[in-house]
Design a protein around this motif. Sequence first.
Motif, PDB file in Angstrom:
ATOM      1  N   ASP A  19      -8.673 -26.131  24.971  1.00  0.00           N
ATOM      2  CA  ASP A  19      -7.955 -27.323  24.386  1.00  0.00           C
ATOM      3  C   ASP A  19      -8.375 -28.431  24.540  1.00  0.00           C
ATOM      4  O   ASP A  19      -7.900 -29.613  24.048  1.00  0.00           O
ATOM      5  CB  ASP A  19      -6.341 -27.005  24.800  1.00  0.00           C
ATOM      6  N   GLU A  20      -9.212 -28.752  25.521  1.00  0.00           N
ATOM      7  CA  GLU A  20      -9.745 -29.973  25.808  1.00  0.00           C
ATOM      8  C   GLU A  20     -11.061 -30.299  24.803  1.00  0.00           C
ATOM      9  O   GLU A  20     -11.311 -31.630  24.405  1.00  0.00           O
ATOM     10  CB  GLU A  20     -10.621 -30.229  27.104  1.00  0.00           C
ATOM     11  N   ALA A  21     -11.139 -29.332  23.870  1.00  0.00           N
ATOM     12  CA  ALA A  21     -12.059 -29.566  22.726  1.00  0.00           C
ATOM     13  C   ALA A  21     -11.411 -29.235  21.394  1.00  0.00           C
ATOM     14  O   ALA A  21     -11.786 -28.420  20.561  1.00  0.00           O
ATOM     15  CB  ALA A  21     -13.567 -28.718  22.805  1.00  0.00           C
ATOM     16  N   ASP A  22     -10.242 -29.807  21.206  1.00  0.00           N
ATOM     17  CA  ASP A  22      -9.363 -29.445  19.978  1.00  0.00           C
ATOM     18  C   ASP A  22      -8.982 -28.077  19.784  1.00  0.00           C
ATOM     19  O   ASP A  22      -9.026 -27.491  18.600  1.00  0.00           O
ATOM     20  CB  ASP A  22     -10.091 -30.264  18.786  1.00  0.00           C
ATOM     21  N   GLY A  23      -8.777 -27.236  20.879  1.00  0.00           N
ATOM     22  CA  GLY A  23      -8.545 -25.773  20.740  1.00  0.00           C
ATOM     23  C   GLY A  23      -9.602 -25.204  20.311  1.00  0.00           C
ATOM     24  O   GLY A  23      -9.227 -24.224  19.477  1.00  0.00           O
ATOM     25  N   ARG A  24     -10.844 -25.399  20.727  1.00  0.00           N
ATOM     26  CA  ARG A  24     -12.179 -24.714  20.161  1.00  0.00           C
ATOM     27  C   ARG A  24     -12.136 -23.115  20.655  1.00  0.00           C
ATOM     28  O   ARG A  24     -11.917 -22.922  21.861  1.00  0.00           O
ATOM     29  CB  ARG A  24     -13.297 -25.400  20.477  1.00  0.00           C
ATOM     30  N   LEU A  25     -12.131 -22.125  19.952  1.00  0.00           N
ATOM     31  CA  LEU A  25     -12.411 -20.895  20.203  1.00  0.00           C
ATOM     32  C   LEU A  25     -13.745 -20.726  21.084  1.00  0.00           C
ATOM     33  O   LEU A  25     -14.906 -21.081  20.175  1.00  0.00           O
ATOM     34  CB  LEU A  25     -12.551 -20.004  19.172  1.00  0.00           C
ATOM     35  N   VAL A  26     -13.943 -20.379  22.269  1.00  0.00           N
ATOM     36  CA  VAL A  26     -15.121 -20.326  22.828  1.00  0.00           C
ATOM     37  C   VAL A  26     -15.492 -18.823  23.161  1.00  0.00           C
ATOM     38  O   VAL A  26     -16.646 -18.531  23.462  1.00  0.00           O
ATOM     39  CB  VAL A  26     -15.144 -21.110  24.136  1.00  0.00           C
ATOM     40  N   ALA A  27     -14.908 -17.964  23.140  1.00  0.00           N
ATOM     41  CA  ALA A  27     -15.032 -16.608  23.596  1.00  0.00           C
ATOM     42  C   ALA A  27     -13.948 -15.463  23.352  1.00  0.00           C
ATOM     43  O   ALA A  27     -12.939 -15.927  22.841  1.00  0.00           O
ATOM     44  CB  ALA A  27     -14.963 -16.633  25.303  1.00  0.00           C
ATOM     45  N   ILE A  28     -14.569 -14.304  22.695  1.00  0.00           N
ATOM     46  CA  ILE A  28     -13.879 -13.179  22.470  1.00  0.00           C
ATOM     47  C   ILE A  28     -14.007 -11.931  23.323  1.00  0.00           C
ATOM     48  O   ILE A  28     -15.207 -11.712  23.406  1.00  0.00           O
ATOM     49  CB  ILE A  28     -13.978 -12.828  21.105  1.00  0.00           C
ATOM     50  N   GLY A  29     -13.081 -11.535  23.724  1.00  0.00           N
ATOM     51  CA  GLY A  29     -13.253 -10.120  24.645  1.00  0.00           C
ATOM     52  C   GLY A  29     -12.648  -9.184  23.777  1.00  0.00           C
ATOM     53  O   GLY A  29     -11.341  -9.149  23.651  1.00  0.00           O
ATOM     54  N   ILE A  30     -13.201  -8.079  23.161  1.00  0.00           N
ATOM     55  CA  ILE A  30     -12.583  -6.881  22.604  1.00  0.00           C
ATOM     56  C   ILE A  30     -12.206  -5.880  23.492  1.00  0.00           C
ATOM     57  O   ILE A  30     -13.309  -5.428  24.153  1.00  0.00           O
ATOM     58  CB  ILE A  30     -13.638  -6.531  21.379  1.00  0.00           C
ATOM     59  N   CYS A  31     -11.052  -5.224  23.451  1.00  0.00           N
ATOM     60  CA  CYS A  31     -10.494  -4.353  24.438  1.00  0.00           C
ATOM     61  C   CYS A  31      -9.811  -3.209  24.080  1.00  0.00           C
ATOM     62  O   CYS A  31      -9.311  -3.428  22.739  1.00  0.00           O
ATOM     63  CB  CYS A  31      -9.826  -5.227  25.624  1.00  0.00           C
ATOM     64  N   ASP A  32      -9.515  -2.264  24.675  1.00  0.00           N
ATOM     65  CA  ASP A  32      -8.601  -1.213  24.449  1.00  0.00           C
ATOM     66  C   ASP A  32      -7.724  -1.121  25.687  1.00  0.00           C
ATOM     67  O   ASP A  32      -8.103  -1.292  26.893  1.00  0.00           O
ATOM     68  CB  ASP A  32      -9.313   0.210  24.412  1.00  0.00           C
ATOM     69  N   GLU A  33      -6.228  -1.022  25.335  1.00  0.00           N
ATOM     70  CA  GLU A  33      -5.381  -0.604  26.393  1.00  0.00           C
ATOM     71  C   GLU A  33      -4.525   0.670  26.100  1.00  0.00           C
ATOM     72  O   GLU A  33      -4.278   0.915  25.086  1.00  0.00           O
ATOM     73  CB  GLU A  33      -4.193  -1.791  26.193  1.00  0.00           C
ATOM     74  N   THR A  34      -4.763   1.434  27.248  1.00  0.00           N
ATOM     75  CA  THR A  34      -4.140   2.861  27.345  1.00  0.00           C
ATOM     76  C   THR A  34      -2.961   2.818  28.505  1.00  0.00           C
ATOM     77  O   THR A  34      -2.923   1.851  29.021  1.00  0.00           O
ATOM     78  CB  THR A  34      -5.145   3.856  27.585  1.00  0.00           C
ATOM     79  N   PRO A  35      -2.364   4.030  28.458  1.00  0.00           N
ATOM     80  CA  PRO A  35      -1.163   3.928  29.614  1.00  0.00           C
ATOM     81  C   PRO A  35      -1.795   3.949  30.976  1.00  0.00           C
ATOM     82  O   PRO A  35      -1.269   3.221  31.780  1.00  0.00           O
ATOM     83  CB  PRO A  35      -0.686   5.459  29.177  1.00  0.00           C
ATOM     84  N   GLN A  36      -3.191   4.278  31.179  1.00  0.00           N
ATOM     85  CA  GLN A  36      -3.710   4.039  32.405  1.00  0.00           C
ATOM     86  C   GLN A  36      -4.768   2.935  32.807  1.00  0.00           C
ATOM     87  O   GLN A  36      -5.175   3.021  33.756  1.00  0.00           O
ATOM     88  CB  GLN A  36      -4.144   5.558  32.764  1.00  0.00           C
ATOM     89  N   ALA A  37      -5.131   2.190  31.624  1.00  0.00           N
ATOM     90  CA  ALA A  37      -6.209   1.615  32.025  1.00  0.00           C
ATOM     91  C   ALA A  37      -6.506   0.494  30.631  1.00  0.00           C
ATOM     92  O   ALA A  37      -5.734   0.315  29.763  1.00  0.00           O
ATOM     93  CB  ALA A  37      -7.722   2.389  31.768  1.00  0.00           C
ATOM     94  N   TRP A  38      -7.367  -0.731  31.182  1.00  0.00           N
ATOM     95  CA  TRP A  38      -7.643  -1.495  30.134  1.00  0.00           C
ATOM     96  C   TRP A  38      -9.345  -1.000  30.131  1.00  0.00           C
ATOM     97  O   TRP A  38      -9.957  -0.933  30.881  1.00  0.00           O
ATOM     98  CB  TRP A  38      -7.515  -2.912  30.193  1.00  0.00           C
TER      99      TRP A  38
END
Length: 246
Positions: free
Chosen positions: A149-168
């Motif tokens: 947000d200090e750089a006008d809300g620039r997108l800097v990283a993406i983490g692709i994940c899965d969420e299950t009942p027991q884990a990420w």
Amino acid sequence: MARLIQHIVEPPRACSYIPPERASLEHHILLDVDPEELDTLLERGVRRFGPDYFRPVCPSCAACVPTRILADEFKPSRSQRRARNRGAAFRVVVGPPRVDAERLALYHTWHGDRELAREWTPGKLSSRDYFYQFAFPHPSAREVAYYDDEADGRLVAIGICDETPQAWSAVYCFYDPAYAWRSPGVGNVLTIVEIARAQGKPYVYLGYRVAGCPSLRYKASFHPQEILPRLPEEGEPPRWIRADEE
């Protein structure tokens, strides 16, 4: 219930992680996999990109070792605490994965830097490719997006994940190379561990750690963790052990 669309075993090829070795993957193209079924697959060392559920079946090498962090017991190292502090100002948004020009540009900037720094094979993704790999509809699919947000809300990283009942499960992470000094890849793992711990989920899966591959060696630095020394055969229960019991 999961529906099998196709089963493929690749012929052996040159390994991209350890070049002298020969690699092969077993793929199951599946639809309608629910979160509980994905939990079972993760526990058996299977990984997912879109509808493709895969695991190594290499003819003469077992260097790809599934690993998972014990979320409730996890204690970051000094360097991991520094990485967390460097990224503390990022705004974190968790939601379903999506495809847009901003995400595609970020991916290509990151991958292009890897091609120069680590001699990766050039890789361009179309919006369709990105959709099938990272944003294919699935009840477990999550995107952890980081904004400056200090750089006008620039997108800097993406983490692709899965969420299950027991884990990420950490599937893939890419970021703006200009922010590499903030260690966003490490920061993404720490964020996922914090989310899993807050939700009472015991595990964070990191995929395969490979001691001989610089790009994957870092996974061994998160403690305590469990590993699956050998992928189980059909009908055989998985036997995870703590990494300090290797």
